[in-house]
Design a protein around this motif. Sequence first.
Motif, PDB file in Angstrom:
ATOM      1  N   LEU A 382       0.815  -1.215   0.000  1.00 51.92           N
ATOM      2  CA  LEU A 382       0.000   0.000   0.000  1.00 51.92           C
ATOM      3  C   LEU A 382       0.846   1.261   0.000  1.00 51.92           C
ATOM      4  N   GLY A 383       2.157   1.125   0.014  1.00 50.35           N
ATOM      5  CA  GLY A 383       3.013   2.290  -0.126  1.00 50.35           C
ATOM      6  C   GLY A 383       3.492   2.917   1.159  1.00 50.35           C
ATOM      7  N   GLY A 384       3.149   2.342   2.308  1.00 48.49           N
ATOM      8  CA  GLY A 384       3.608   2.901   3.565  1.00 48.49           C
ATOM      9  C   GLY A 384       5.023   2.457   3.904  1.00 48.49           C
ATOM     10  N   ASP A 385       5.607   3.116   4.890  1.00 45.49           N
ATOM     11  CA  ASP A 385       6.960   2.789   5.331  1.00 45.49           C
ATOM     12  C   ASP A 385       6.986   2.025   6.646  1.00 45.49           C
ATOM     13  N   LEU A 386       5.821   1.772   7.234  1.00 42.89           N
ATOM     14  CA  LEU A 386       5.756   1.007   8.471  1.00 42.89           C
ATOM     15  C   LEU A 386       5.478  -0.454   8.166  1.00 42.89           C
ATOM     16  N   SER A 387       6.065  -1.340   8.949  1.00 42.74           N
ATOM     17  CA  SER A 387       5.656  -2.742   8.848  1.00 42.74           C
ATOM     18  C   SER A 387       4.248  -2.862   9.422  1.00 42.74           C
ATOM     19  N   GLY A 388       3.524  -3.882   8.999  1.00 39.92           N
ATOM     20  CA  GLY A 388       2.173  -4.074   9.504  1.00 39.92           C
ATOM     21  C   GLY A 388       2.118  -4.221  11.017  1.00 39.92           C
ATOM     22  N   PRO A 389       2.964  -5.078  11.605  1.00 38.73           N
ATOM     23  CA  PRO A 389       2.944  -5.203  13.064  1.00 38.73           C
ATOM     24  C   PRO A 389       3.256  -3.892  13.785  1.00 38.73           C
ATOM     25  N   ARG A 390       4.160  -3.093  13.215  1.00 34.21           N
ATOM     26  CA  ARG A 390       4.494  -1.823  13.858  1.00 34.21           C
ATOM     27  C   ARG A 390       3.301  -0.867  13.814  1.00 34.21           C
ATOM     28  N   ALA A 391       2.608  -0.822  12.696  1.00 27.54           N
ATOM     29  CA  ALA A 391       1.431   0.039  12.587  1.00 27.54           C
ATOM     30  C   ALA A 391       0.380  -0.360  13.617  1.00 27.54           C
ATOM     31  N   VAL A 392       0.157  -1.656  13.765  1.00 30.32           N
ATOM     32  CA  VAL A 392      -0.820  -2.137  14.754  1.00 30.32           C
ATOM     33  C   VAL A 392      -0.364  -1.778  16.163  1.00 30.32           C
ATOM     34  N   GLU A 393       0.928  -1.971  16.456  1.00 31.81           N
ATOM     35  CA  GLU A 393       1.435  -1.669  17.792  1.00 31.81           C
ATOM     36  C   GLU A 393       1.240  -0.199  18.148  1.00 31.81           C
ATOM     37  N   ILE A 394       1.560   0.693  17.218  1.00 35.46           N
ATOM     38  CA  ILE A 394       1.427   2.124  17.488  1.00 35.46           C
ATOM     39  C   ILE A 394      -0.035   2.496  17.719  1.00 35.46           C
ATOM     40  N   THR A 395      -0.905   2.006  16.866  1.00 44.27           N
ATOM     41  CA  THR A 395      -2.323   2.324  17.012  1.00 44.27           C
ATOM     42  C   THR A 395      -2.852   1.813  18.339  1.00 44.27           C
ATOM     43  N   ARG A 396      -2.565   0.558  18.638  1.00 44.71           N
ATOM     44  CA  ARG A 396      -3.016  -0.005  19.909  1.00 44.71           C
ATOM     45  C   ARG A 396      -2.502   0.803  21.093  1.00 44.71           C
ATOM     46  N   ARG A 397      -1.231   1.141  21.076  1.00 48.14           N
ATOM     47  CA  ARG A 397      -0.614   1.754  22.263  1.00 48.14           C
ATOM     48  C   ARG A 397      -1.156   3.149  22.534  1.00 48.14           C
ATOM     49  N   TYR A 398      -1.303   3.956  21.492  1.00 44.81           N
ATOM     50  CA  TYR A 398      -1.752   5.327  21.716  1.00 44.81           C
ATOM     51  C   TYR A 398      -3.250   5.401  21.978  1.00 44.81           C
ATOM     52  N   VAL A 399      -4.016   4.551  21.357  1.00 42.72           N
ATOM     53  CA  VAL A 399      -5.454   4.517  21.659  1.00 42.72           C
ATOM     54  C   VAL A 399      -5.664   4.069  23.104  1.00 42.72           C
ATOM     55  N   ARG A 400      -4.941   3.030  23.504  1.00 46.26           N
ATOM     56  CA  ARG A 400      -5.088   2.544  24.884  1.00 46.26           C
ATOM     57  C   ARG A 400      -4.648   3.596  25.898  1.00 46.26           C
ATOM     58  N   ALA A 401      -3.592   4.331  25.587  1.00 44.18           N
ATOM     59  CA  ALA A 401      -3.144   5.380  26.509  1.00 44.18           C
ATOM     60  C   ALA A 401      -4.243   6.429  26.704  1.00 44.18           C
ATOM     61  N   PHE A 402      -4.869   6.827  25.621  1.00 49.64           N
ATOM     62  CA  PHE A 402      -5.958   7.815  25.710  1.00 49.64           C
ATOM     63  C   PHE A 402      -7.092   7.281  26.579  1.00 49.64           C
ATOM     64  N   LEU A 403      -7.497   6.041  26.345  1.00 48.07           N
ATOM     65  CA  LEU A 403      -8.621   5.473  27.081  1.00 48.07           C
ATOM     66  C   LEU A 403      -8.273   5.253  28.550  1.00 48.07           C
ATOM     67  N   ASP A 404      -7.060   4.777  28.816  1.00 46.99           N
ATOM     68  CA  ASP A 404      -6.655   4.574  30.207  1.00 46.99           C
ATOM     69  C   ASP A 404      -6.623   5.900  30.970  1.00 46.99           C
ATOM     70  N   LEU A 405      -6.224   6.946  30.308  1.00 48.06           N
ATOM     71  CA  LEU A 405      -6.182   8.261  30.948  1.00 48.06           C
ATOM     72  C   LEU A 405      -7.581   8.789  31.239  1.00 48.06           C
ATOM     73  N   HIS A 406      -8.445   8.741  30.253  1.00 47.18           N
ATOM     74  CA  HIS A 406      -9.725   9.444  30.380  1.00 47.18           C
ATOM     75  C   HIS A 406     -10.875   8.584  30.884  1.00 47.18           C
ATOM     76  N   LEU A 407     -10.767   7.273  30.797  1.00 41.70           N
ATOM     77  CA  LEU A 407     -11.819   6.427  31.355  1.00 41.70           C
ATOM     78  C   LEU A 407     -11.402   5.771  32.662  1.00 41.70           C
ATOM     79  N   ARG A 408     -10.093   5.696  32.920  1.00 39.67           N
ATOM     80  CA  ARG A 408      -9.615   5.061  34.150  1.00 39.67           C
ATOM     81  C   ARG A 408      -8.816   6.001  35.046  1.00 39.67           C
ATOM     82  N   GLY A 409      -8.485   7.182  34.544  1.00 43.76           N
ATOM     83  CA  GLY A 409      -7.761   8.145  35.351  1.00 43.76           C
ATOM     84  C   GLY A 409      -6.326   7.766  35.627  1.00 43.76           C
ATOM     85  N   THR A 410      -5.741   6.938  34.767  1.00 42.45           N
ATOM     86  CA  THR A 410      -4.350   6.507  34.936  1.00 42.45           C
ATOM     87  C   THR A 410      -3.428   7.426  34.138  1.00 42.45           C
ATOM     88  N   ALA A 411      -2.453   8.021  34.795  1.00 40.11           N
ATOM     89  CA  ALA A 411      -1.541   8.948  34.131  1.00 40.11           C
ATOM     90  C   ALA A 411      -0.841   8.266  32.958  1.00 40.11           C
TER      91      ALA A 411
END
Length: 436
Positions: A382-411
């Motif tokens: 598809l023309g990207g420079d990220l490996s598929g696993p890396r793209a999934v890891e980044i998406t998972r990690r930053y989405v989870r950080a947002f949710l943990d902060l705002h739904l669980r109050g974890t810094a």
Amino acid sequence: MPHQHPGPVLEAEGLTKNGKGRPAPADRRPSSGKPRLRTLVLRGGLAAVAGLLTLAVPTSWAPASASSAPVPTSIGPSATTSSTPYLPKPTGPHPVGTTSLYLKDASRPDPWVPEAKARELMVSLWYPAKSRSGRRAPYVTPKESELILKGKGVTSVPPDVLSRTRTNAFSDATPAGRKRTLPLVVISPGFTDPRSSLTALAEELASRGYVVAGIDHTYETFATTFPGGRLTTCAACELDPDDDFGKKAVENRAVDVSFVLDELTGPHSTWKGASLIDPSRVAMVGASLGGASAAETMLKDSRVRGGINMDGFMFAPIPASGLARPFLFLGQTVHSPGGQDTTWDRDWEHLTGWKRWLVVAGAVHASFTDYDLLAQQIGVNLGGDLSGPRAVEITRRYVRAFLDLHLRGTAQPLLEKPSARYPEVRFCAPETKTCA
């Protein structure tokens, strides 16, 4: 891209439609299998794909303003080519269960096919389970795989290849948790994409103790299967294009989400694990059109405490009165401040609560879904420079950080500044039109 001319943006988001007149319900018509959406090639050689495997963009589809530089969207081999695609294992401590719900909103006709007197939805739930037992859940059916690939113009792979994708969730596993303790996350996919396109993210969140509800927005997908085998296709793809289509779509999705919340958190939910949900901790995450719908949903439904737009053009502007609840922009670099999509710049000042604007170097539109990963596994570039696993890891990690902060109050220090672990992720400062 000026705000007053959204036509090219509709193409970039996969919202261009062909055909004349209002179609009959899609489940009453045989599918031709021909692509009905076009992909706009944006300046800078970016192919703004609208979901799965938008490949081999014909040069005749490129607008006059497009760059003459080569377009990196051709079919090609991948170093990880596999006949059995798979999703990375979730990283949380909980086994993951999944089930599907059929929901019917008799209070309104379908917005795309008014002949359908009620709005019908298929919803997948992912949730922490008591044990890893039973069969692995299918990703899509063979017929859904065929229609998705045909809809995107992909003919170089076996038509059932997506149905072979190995998931990590167990079908109808017994939910685990204490009453009213599990936060709820609603996920909304891109236009033409099914709810399964965000499975890797959903499994990760469920393994971390969230209930995740993925919605198929009926008649906006290339394939949605209902109980009994009835199948609908993309009736919305057949409508005449107009400048209000994107706005109508996000407004309709907001109603879909509110209805699903009613069904999951109300007194008569049909899901056996509904009592585990904490209705005071709800967020929404969407990709592309689904991401744009997150803000619209928050404006219409105060139950949604936070939202994430992953790479979606903001079709419905945030009003001057503002949105005061937490919001995250997460996208490819085309969404950088002062870049080709100016809607994030426009709406940034109207986000009056906690907010972040992050772009991911090397990402493409599909990087925030399962599809960049799966494309690489089946030999598609598809023309990207990220490996598929890396793209999934980044998406998972930053989405989870947002949710943990705002739904669980974890810094979450990850959301405060750039991380050496994720150098691809850049924090944007709209005031200076920079990302670092």
